[in-house]
Scaffold this active site. Structure first.
Site, short mmCIF file in Angstrom:
data_model
loop_
_atom_site.label_atom_id
_atom_site.label_comp_id
_atom_site.label_asym_id
_atom_site.label_seq_id
_atom_site.Cartn_x
_atom_site.Cartn_y
_atom_site.Cartn_z
CE LYS A 233 -0.76 0.06 5.01
NZ LYS A 233 0.06 1.25 5.28
CG ASP B 259 -1.05 4.63 4.88
OD1 ASP B 259 -1.74 3.64 4.54
OD2 ASP B 259 0.12 4.53 5.28
#
Length: 737
Positions: free
Chosen positions: A35, A219
């Site tokens: 990610k 995030d």
């Protein structure tokens, strides 16, 4: 569509996320699925392919470590253009906004950020002022409740206490917040809350940020709390490109206000949201993933992700049953030694994880007995060491001047002959006239009536302190942070104080010099000092993990988030520990415990060991323990066979049966190559209700209950003068009387 560096090295799912059209996108990213790469390359894609201006991009994450990694990757991808991207943690981004908009928000731009120690000092003073018993109202508990209220965006005047305990907390909350204001200070929760309220109250300020940040990336979105979610919603109007990355399976901070359900709220608030999955795992073996998936699959409130390992099948998982925490710890250390000597691992390849800090005791002792170094993540951190906190407090006095917590910490460090009575007179005068410590000392110097309440000795000591303080405040624009530290050591006498502190003197001075070295390149100026103090206040445990140190890491499962290790041991996997006893009757809390276990398991890259003990120690008491339900959910196919490792071949692991090895030497967890060492559980003794027995520790007693288990038996004995104890027969070594 031309290929650019922003699209290099991506798998199909990552490519779809990085290159998706602008709009609202939710990326559900499994552990180890890349990610961070997706986030950074998405930023590069926006700049290289969409023509976005770097200054129009805001990227927010949760730790300084993650922010540094993203910044480093962006620098490699974009070069100098990366500098104009706003990137940082929620708290650091809010700090920047507050420094810039302080006048609009009714703040002094030089506000101080209080860390946990500062908050504790302040709440203790507040409770003392309110004449509150700090044994009944523990400062840590009061602070936790205040933090919970702030995470729910409830201020002291909106706080509605449901009980008398909470009513006292409400009064403490109001006084605590007033004290923060008087000290020109904000705590961590305030950084978020004040920013949100300031933007809500000043639409013209909010509009400027909306016009600037046309692309917002977040995030670890599953770990956002209400103020963080509200901040994202405020900054993004209908035309903002919003890119969220998260995983509800890894939301483990409910205790501090994180709400994984924010992922679901995005779908409600943005009906047209695009949802993408990242399921290719680059960290763990498929065996580890299959075990972790089996555990997390029992949670109801989640989106299914079929994690597939890039590394292949890998080694089977080892499940080990020990008699108690001490044997469990010995087994872990012995296995680390074996893997280092025979399998080529280094000491820094290992992590030992546990549910509660108290579980580290047995592990630390085991490492010390075998003379193996270890790192305790979450222990006394560098910036929390006494001498470092002292230096930082002195620096805060120079930066902000009127700040009582820092003043109280250092006014008698080194000792200046100031007693509680003298300092009490000073504080009373200051409180009466609404003064901070700097202004109070200046009043003391210039006002004979104010000085008359103090002895001549106390007044001289305080004015000597003020003289140095004024000199350093006046010189701070021309002095670097390193030079200010030198002045604190010399002119304020702190260096001599450290060097005369006994056996610890050398280490303590080395710590101060380490701090000085860290700031050596900062240029002179109070802005540099304020920026440095902000950065230090925002440092987290995980940011101080020095990966170059070659030693196993001991850490809680909560601290493990964002880390990875070749070999992971999770100890204490028994009911009441993992899952914690508080969660056993609450479905939502049990789901969070399951996520916690899942996060720990998915930190492992090559090998995973899961250990449980037949007895647990909780709050100083030992009791029988059942294997964690999470162990019973793991498929038998992924568990190793062998000594101390796995289920009996005829009994699936969900029954809880394990082969346990108790050799005379420290037990090994090796799953292969030593089949001859496997012992079937010994035949256990039987006892009758009413039978008299004797125990080496508890003395004489009477059996009041006896029952068999899958591979042992439990006996309940009423001991004379010792009460009723439940014992495992194979371990109790009872003798008949």
């Amino acid at each position: 569509m031309p290929q650019t560096a922003a699209l290099d090295g991506l798998n199909d799912q990552q490519l779809a996320a990085v290159s998706c059209p602008v709009g609202t996108t939710l990326v559900l990213a499994g552990p180890g699925s890349g990610k961070t790469r997706v986030l950074t390359q998405r930023i590069a894609c926006l700049i290289e392919r969409e023509g976005a201006a770097p200054r129009s991009i805001l990227a927010v994450t949760f730790t300084n470590k993650a922010a540094r990694e993203m910044r480093s990757r962006l620098d490699r991808l974009l070069g100098t253009a990366a500098a104009d991207v706003t990137l940082g943690t929620f708290h650091s981004v809010c700090t920047r906004i507050l420094r810039r908009e302080a006048p609009s928000f009714g703040l002094d731009r030089s506000f101080t950020i209080y860390d946990r120690d500062d908050q504790m000092s302040l709440i203790k003073r507040v409770l003392k002022t309110l004449n509150v018993d700090d044994k009944q109202y523990r400062p840590s508990s009061v602070l936790a409740e205040i933090s919970r209220a702030k995470s729910d965006m409830i201020g002291p005047h909106e706080y509605r206490p449901p009980s008398y305990w909470h009513e006292v907390v409400g009064r403490a909350y109001e006084a605590y917040q007033a004290a923060l204001t008087a000290n020109n200070a904000l705590d961590f929760d305030d950084l978020l809350l004040v920013t949100v309220r300031g933007l809500e109250a000043h639409p013209e300020v909010l509009d400027r940020y909306r016009q600037r940040y046309r692309h917002v990336l977040v995030d670890e979105f599953q770990d956002t709390n209400l103020p963080q979610y509200r901040l994202v919603r405020l900054l993004c109007d209908d035309s903002t490109d919003l890119f969220l990355v998260g995983d509800e399976d890894q939301s483990i901070y409910g205790w501090r206000g994180a709400d994984y359900r924010n992922l679901g709220r995005v779908r409600e608030d943005y009906p047209g949201v695009r949802t993408l999955l990242l399921e290719r795992n680059y960290r763990s073996s498929q065996t580890i993933l299959d075990a972790a998936k089996a555990v997390i699959a029992r949670n109801a409130q989640r989106v299914h992700k079929d994690l597939q390992a890039d590394k292949g099948v890998g080694e089977p998982i080892v499940v080990y049953r020990a008699s108690g925490p001490d044997e469990e710890a010995d087994a872990v250390v012995a296995e680390i030694e074996r893997l280092v000597s025979s399998d080529g691992f280094g000491l820094g390849d290992f992590a030992v994880m546990y549910r509660m800090n108290s579980q580290s005791r047995a592990l630390e002792e085991a490492f010390m007995r075998r003379h193996i170094p270890y790192r305790l993540l979450g222990g006394t951190r560098f910036y929390q060491r006494r001498e470092i906190k002292d230096i930082l407090s002195y620096l805060r006095l120079i930066s902000t001047r009127n700040e009582w917590v820092a003043f109280d910490r250092v006014i008698n460090v080194p000792p200046r002959g100031l007693g509680d009575v003298s300092l009490g007179h000073l504080r009373n005068m200051a409180d009466r006239d609404g003064l901070g410590p700097y202004d109070a000392l200046r009043r003391l110097r210039d006002d004979e009536q104010a000085a008359s309440t103090l002895t001549g000795r106390a007044r001289r000591a305080l004015l000597d302190f003020l003289e140095t303080w004024e000199e350093l405040v006046d010189s701070s624009e021309k002095m670097s942070v390193a030079e200010l530290i030198d002045a604190i050591l010399g002119e304020w006498g702190y260096g001599i104080f450290i060097l005369s502190s006994g056996p610890e003197a050398e280490d303590r001075m080395a710590n101060v010099q380490e701090l000085r070295g860290a700031v050596a390149e900062l240029q002179p100026g109070r802005d540099q000092l304020a920026t440095f103090l902000d950065e230090v206040a925002l440092v987290a445990d995980v940011d101080e993990l020095q990966e170059a140190v070659d030693a196993p890491v001991l850490l809680t499962l909560h601290t493990a988030k964002g880390l990875e290790f070749p070999v992971v041991f999770i100890v204490g996997m028994q009911e009441g520990v993992l899952p914690h006893s508080r969660a056993l009757e609450e479905p939502d809390e049990l789901e969070e415990e399951r996520r916690l276990c899942y996060v720990g398991m998915t930190r492992a890259m090559k090998r995973l060991y899961l250990l449980h003990a037949a007895t647990s120690r909780m709050y100083g008491q030992s009791d029988l323990a059942l294997p964690s339900r999470f162990l019973k959910e793991i498929p038998i196919e992924v568990i190793a066979s062998g000594p101390g490792a796995a289920a009996d071949s005829s009994t699936p692991p969900r029954s809880g049966r394990r082969v346990m090895v108790r050799p005379s030497t420290t037990p090994s967890l090796a799953p292969a190559g030593a089949a001859e060492a496997v012992r079937e559980p010994a035949e256990v003794a039987t006892y009758s209700v009413g039978e008299s027995v004797s125990h080496s520790k508890f003395g004489r007693g009477t059996v009041i209950k006896y029952e068999t288990t899958a591979d042992d038996a439990e006996v309940t004995v009423a001991f004379e003068g010792k009460g009723i104890k439940r014992l495992l027969v194979s371990l109790a070594r009872l003798t008949r009387v």
